[in-house]
Design a protein around this motif. Structure first.
Motif, PDB file in Angstrom:
ATOM      1  N   UNK A  60     -93.473  -7.905  22.516  1.00 36.32           N
ATOM      2  CA  UNK A  60     -94.457  -8.848  23.049  1.00 36.32           C
ATOM      3  C   UNK A  60     -94.485  -8.814  24.568  1.00 36.32           C
ATOM      4  N   UNK A  61     -93.317  -8.665  25.185  1.00 34.66           N
ATOM      5  CA  UNK A  61     -93.254  -8.556  26.642  1.00 34.66           C
ATOM      6  C   UNK A  61     -93.987  -7.302  27.124  1.00 34.66           C
ATOM      7  N   UNK A  62     -93.797  -6.192  26.425  1.00 35.62           N
ATOM      8  CA  UNK A  62     -94.482  -4.954  26.777  1.00 35.62           C
ATOM      9  C   UNK A  62     -95.989  -5.122  26.645  1.00 35.62           C
ATOM     10  N   UNK A  63     -96.436  -5.791  25.592  1.00 32.51           N
ATOM     11  CA  UNK A  63     -97.872  -6.030  25.397  1.00 32.51           C
ATOM     12  C   UNK A  63     -98.442  -6.870  26.527  1.00 32.51           C
ATOM     13  N   UNK A  64     -97.775  -7.965  26.860  1.00 33.98           N
ATOM     14  CA  UNK A  64     -98.262  -8.856  27.924  1.00 33.98           C
ATOM     15  C   UNK A  64     -98.278  -8.132  29.266  1.00 33.98           C
ATOM     16  N   UNK A  65     -97.216  -7.395  29.585  1.00 35.72           N
ATOM     17  CA  UNK A  65     -97.174  -6.670  30.862  1.00 35.72           C
ATOM     18  C   UNK A  65     -98.228  -5.565  30.927  1.00 35.72           C
ATOM     19  N   UNK A  66     -98.457  -4.863  29.829  1.00 36.36           N
ATOM     20  CA  UNK A  66     -99.479  -3.818  29.806  1.00 36.36           C
ATOM     21  C   UNK A  66    -100.874  -4.407  30.001  1.00 36.36           C
ATOM     22  N   UNK A 139     -99.915 -12.427   9.448  1.00 36.55           N
ATOM     23  CA  UNK A 139     -99.631 -13.435  10.473  1.00 36.55           C
ATOM     24  C   UNK A 139     -99.157 -12.773  11.766  1.00 36.55           C
ATOM     25  N   UNK A 140     -98.389 -11.695  11.671  1.00 33.16           N
ATOM     26  CA  UNK A 140     -97.965 -10.972  12.880  1.00 33.16           C
ATOM     27  C   UNK A 140     -99.174 -10.355  13.589  1.00 33.16           C
ATOM     28  N   UNK A 141    -100.124  -9.826  12.839  1.00 32.88           N
ATOM     29  CA  UNK A 141    -101.330  -9.259  13.438  1.00 32.88           C
ATOM     30  C   UNK A 141    -102.158 -10.330  14.144  1.00 32.88           C
ATOM     31  N   UNK A 142    -102.318 -11.488  13.504  1.00 32.22           N
ATOM     32  CA  UNK A 142    -103.069 -12.589  14.122  1.00 32.22           C
ATOM     33  C   UNK A 142    -102.361 -13.060  15.386  1.00 32.22           C
ATOM     34  N   UNK A 143    -101.053 -13.170  15.340  1.00 31.88           N
ATOM     35  CA  UNK A 143    -100.308 -13.638  16.513  1.00 31.88           C
ATOM     36  C   UNK A 143    -100.397 -12.647  17.676  1.00 31.88           C
ATOM     37  N   UNK A 144    -100.335 -11.348  17.414  1.00 31.23           N
ATOM     38  CA  UNK A 144    -100.404 -10.384  18.506  1.00 31.23           C
ATOM     39  C   UNK A 144    -101.822 -10.312  19.072  1.00 31.23           C
ATOM     40  N   UNK A 145    -102.834 -10.502  18.233  1.00 28.03           N
ATOM     41  CA  UNK A 145    -104.210 -10.550  18.749  1.00 28.03           C
ATOM     42  C   UNK A 145    -104.388 -11.793  19.622  1.00 28.03           C
ATOM     43  N   UNK A 146    -103.890 -12.931  19.179  1.00 26.66           N
ATOM     44  CA  UNK A 146    -103.975 -14.156  19.992  1.00 26.66           C
ATOM     45  C   UNK A 146    -103.185 -14.012  21.291  1.00 26.66           C
ATOM     46  N   UNK A 147    -101.998 -13.413  21.202  1.00 29.34           N
ATOM     47  CA  UNK A 147    -101.198 -13.188  22.407  1.00 29.34           C
ATOM     48  C   UNK A 147    -101.940 -12.290  23.395  1.00 29.34           C
ATOM     49  N   UNK A 148    -102.586 -11.257  22.891  1.00 33.28           N
ATOM     50  CA  UNK A 148    -103.310 -10.362  23.797  1.00 33.28           C
ATOM     51  C   UNK A 148    -104.536 -11.049  24.403  1.00 33.28           C
ATOM     52  N   UNK A 149    -105.239 -11.866  23.631  1.00 27.80           N
ATOM     53  CA  UNK A 149    -106.391 -12.599  24.175  1.00 27.80           C
ATOM     54  C   UNK A 149    -105.957 -13.605  25.245  1.00 27.80           C
ATOM     55  N   UNK A 150    -104.917 -14.360  24.962  1.00 29.28           N
ATOM     56  CA  UNK A 150    -104.449 -15.365  25.912  1.00 29.28           C
ATOM     57  C   UNK A 150    -103.892 -14.707  27.171  1.00 29.28           C
ATOM     58  N   UNK A 151    -103.101 -13.660  27.004  1.00 30.45           N
ATOM     59  CA  UNK A 151    -102.534 -13.001  28.183  1.00 30.45           C
ATOM     60  C   UNK A 151    -103.616 -12.309  29.009  1.00 30.45           C
ATOM     61  N   UNK A 152    -104.643 -11.764  28.354  1.00 29.96           N
ATOM     62  CA  UNK A 152    -105.745 -11.158  29.104  1.00 29.96           C
ATOM     63  C   UNK A 152    -106.509 -12.218  29.884  1.00 29.96           C
ATOM     64  N   UNK A 153    -106.789 -13.331  29.260  1.00 39.08           N
ATOM     65  CA  UNK A 153    -107.526 -14.409  29.933  1.00 39.08           C
ATOM     66  C   UNK A 153    -106.755 -14.933  31.136  1.00 39.08           C
ATOM     67  N   UNK A 154    -105.473 -15.206  30.942  1.00 38.64           N
ATOM     68  CA  UNK A 154    -104.658 -15.740  32.037  1.00 38.64           C
ATOM     69  C   UNK A 154    -104.505 -14.699  33.144  1.00 38.64           C
ATOM     70  N   UNK A 155    -104.276 -13.450  32.782  1.00 36.75           N
ATOM     71  CA  UNK A 155    -104.093 -12.392  33.789  1.00 36.75           C
ATOM     72  C   UNK A 155    -105.356 -12.159  34.603  1.00 36.75           C
TER      73      UNK A 155
END
Length: 170
Positions: A60-66, A139-155
């Protein structure tokens, strides 16, 4: 006194100070910036994959940083080309377009792994595991999609705020 015929060409239609230019012509095309976002994400992911051969990192850290690196590149290029910060609707479009492009690339990557690296037995084993317990994977797929959307928006918002060339100074 001679009469002039009115010039009805569209070139002179915007000379009146009360006329408005259509919104579509003033909005920059965001497709190239979505491409910058995707390229930044892919490059950062590749670098983190090389780092992970020597050092274990949280997925998850790698996804957010990327995503943050892709957002930085896209926002930096936008501000450099347009000489202004992104507007709210442009932030939303860049976020959704960037994440859709990233997930399209991810799907292509997994399809390549599925067809080029896995043999028939490995495919059957993974397919059976998915059929037996689909809820954790879904549920893991939904969570990683949500994590990527939120991290993209904030970034994108944070880099847009930090790199804004016309900051209000108090």
């Amino acid at each position: 006194m001679s009469r002039k015929t009115p010039n009805l060409s569209k070139a002179n239609a915007h000379t009146d100070r009360h006329s408005t230019v259509p919104l579509e012509s003033t909005q920059p095309k965001l497709t190239q910036y979505i491409g910058f976002f995707s390229i930044g994400y892919v490059l950062a992911s590749a670098i983190f994959m090389m780092i992970q051969t020597k050092l274990t990192l949280n997925a998850q850290l790698v996804t957010v940083l990327s995503i943050a690196i892709g957002a930085y590149i896209a926002v930096h290029k936008f501000i450099k080309h347009q000489h202004r910060a992104l507007q709210k609707n442009e932030i939303n479009r860049l976020m959704l377009g960037g994440i859709m492009a990233v997930w399209l690339l991810t799907v292509l990557y997994f399809l390549g792994v599925w067809f080029l690296l896995f043999d028939q037995v490995s495919r059957e084993v993974l397919f059976e595991m998915t059929k037996q317990r689909p809820l954790p994977l879904l549920s893991a797929l939904v969570m990683i999609v949500l994590l990527s959307l939120v991290s993209a928006r904030i970034s994108i918002w944070a880099f847009n705020h930090l790199l804004n060339p016309k900051k209000d100074t108090l």
